[in-house]
Design a protein around this motif. Structure first.
Motif: not given
Length: 479
Positions: A62-65, A68, A183
């Motif tokens: 996951h990215v930021n919840g 992905c 990022s």
């Protein structure tokens, strides 16, 4: 003086024959303090037999919840935007840093992930017992979802904090510094336009990247229009020179010789190109640092070189094939391995420009294992750091080929190999042969640890498979 002479009559007619005993190879190793190449080759079959799959890590991050892009595409909710055919998601490239501490991977769905290899390796026991299949964000140091197909990734050999990635859908090389989490790339390099159509610039996509080991500012990338772009990052974000070929097709793979003086490239057209930076007609652009297009010193058609192998030509219809990858042997600098579209692999001797080794597995269509999506995957093999063993993902089955490409006719893949010449005792002791190792998923890219020979394979399902010797328990069960 005569009293010391033995009369001829006292000498037996058939005296006992004494022969010198063969030197014990182990004692020679102990005295010399190093493994002789031929002794290492004798043991290579044992090394290949020791490998097995010890861990599997699906790409479920996951990215930021939020899941992905690669995670989404795995469950069928994501797609790669852009012109041309949609490529099935997979691990498109892998690379270790020079010490084997970090492992970086990229996916076609646009994820760049940096793993701590030691942490990944020690999670292997958990995956075998079924405990490691759930998501674990601690398995990686950096995970970026760049929302763009990624096709190449490399560590900067002269600055191990930097990692660069590129895409055939973009004319940019993005460079990230892993010493701090961000990022945003620390630098973006761009190509010049390829040509203009109806007033619009057509940009070059980038397919592979190479850094020199002596200069952290020099970077080379192959493009989708048959050329190489060379940047000097101290000067500009545009190439300081361009190396051209006689083809406008994609160059899939590039290699810089260990001396950082020769550049090799190969790709869709089935030819291998070479630029010599030490002198002659290809040296001037590197000295002038001007925008220059320069042809290769030489180009070799791989199909023509394969046709020179009489036994191979008698059994196969040799036609030009796309070259997926080329790789220089780290333990034998004059061996340039190649892997082509039909699954064949081999070695080009760059001293005499002859193919010395060939491995020709059965074609994928023979067992009806072809898939239209699979045809769009570029397979990227890797050498083991020692023993001249080439690791190749199979085009037909779930698994990898471990190929003995030792630089001698004793290699079972050598074009002059003759099994009848080997003594029976030698064949019984350490039979030299290639090995196919079945794995749980189909493989697209391989990379080997620079110190301990562990193999990490990227798959068509974007998983990482760890291939090494099995873990053994050393604890006393009665304690």
């Amino acid at each position: 003086m005569e009293k010391y002479l033995v009369p001829s009559k006292s000498v037996p007619e058939n005296p006992k024959q004494y022969t010198l005993r063969r030197r014990w190879s182990r004692s020679v190793i102990e005295l010399n303090g190093r493994f002789e190449p031929k002794y290492r080759h004798e043991l290579s079959s044992l090394l290949m037999q020791s490998y097995s799959e010890i861990g599997a890590f699906p790409h479920l991050y996951h990215v930021n919840g939020f899941p992905c892009s690669t995670h989404l595409s795995q469950v069928g909710h994501g797609a790669i935007a852009g012109p041309g055919p949609i490529r099935k998601n997979c691990i498109s490239a892998l690379d270790f840093d020079t010490k084997g501490i970090y492992l970086v991977s990229v996916t076609r769905s646009g994820c760049l992930t940096v793993h701590d290899f030691e942490t990944l390796y020690h999670h292997c026991n958990e995956t075998l017992s079924g405990q490691g299949l759930e998501e674990d964000q601690n398995k990686h140091l950096l995970h970026l979802s760049l929302h763009q197909q990624l096709d190449a990734v490399k560590w900067n050999l002269a600055n191990q904090d930097e990692v660069a990635c590129a895409s055939t859908k973009s004319n940019e090389v993005r460079i990230f510094d892993i010493s701090y989490i961000s990022s945003e790339p620390v630098e973006v390099l761009r190509t010049r336009r390829a040509f203009t159509v109806l007033g619009s610039d057509v940009q070059k996509g980038l397919s592979d990247i190479a850094f020199t080991a002596i200069d952290e500012s020099r970077l080379i990338a192959s493009d989708t229009h048959g050329g190489l772009n060379v940047w000097d990052r101290r000067m500009s974000d545009l190439p300081c020179l361009e190396l051209s070929t006689d083809s406008h097709n994609t160059l899939n793979s590039i290699q810089i010789h260990a001396e950082n003086q020769i550049v090799f490239a190969a790709g869709k057209h089935g030819s291998i190109y070479m630029w010599d930076l030490r002198g002659g007609r290809t040296s001037a652009p590197f000295q002038s640092h001007k925008e220059v297009r320069h042809p290769p010193l030489t180009s070799l058609k791989l199909a023509s070189m394969l046709e020179k192998i009489g036994t191979l030509k008698a059994q196969s219809n040799i036609v030009p094939q796309e070259i997926h990858s080329i790789d220089l042997d780290p333990s034998c600098s004059y061996q340039l391995a190649f892997h082509i579209d039909d699954g064949w692999s081999g070695v080009l001797d760059i001293h005499n420009f002859q193919v010395t080794h060939v491995h020709c597995p059965p074609p994928a269509w023979l067992n009806d294992s072809t898939n239209s999506a699979d045809l769009l995957h570029l397979r990227k093999p890797s050498w083991l750091p020692t023993n001249s063993i080439y690791v190749v993902g199979s085009s037909s089955y779930h698994g990898i080929h471990l190929l003995d490409f030792y630089p001698d006719s004793s290699s079972p893949s050598h074009v002059d190999y003759n099994e009848d010449l080997e003594s029976l005792s030698e064949r019984k002791k350490h039979k030299k042969e290639n090995r196919f190792l079945p794995l749980s998923e189909g493989v697209t890219a391989c990379v080997t640890h620079p110190l301990n020979n562990t193999i990490v394979a990227g798959t068509k399902s974007s998983s990482l498979l760890v291939v090494s010797q099995k873990h053994l328990c050393t604890n006393d069960p009665e304690s």
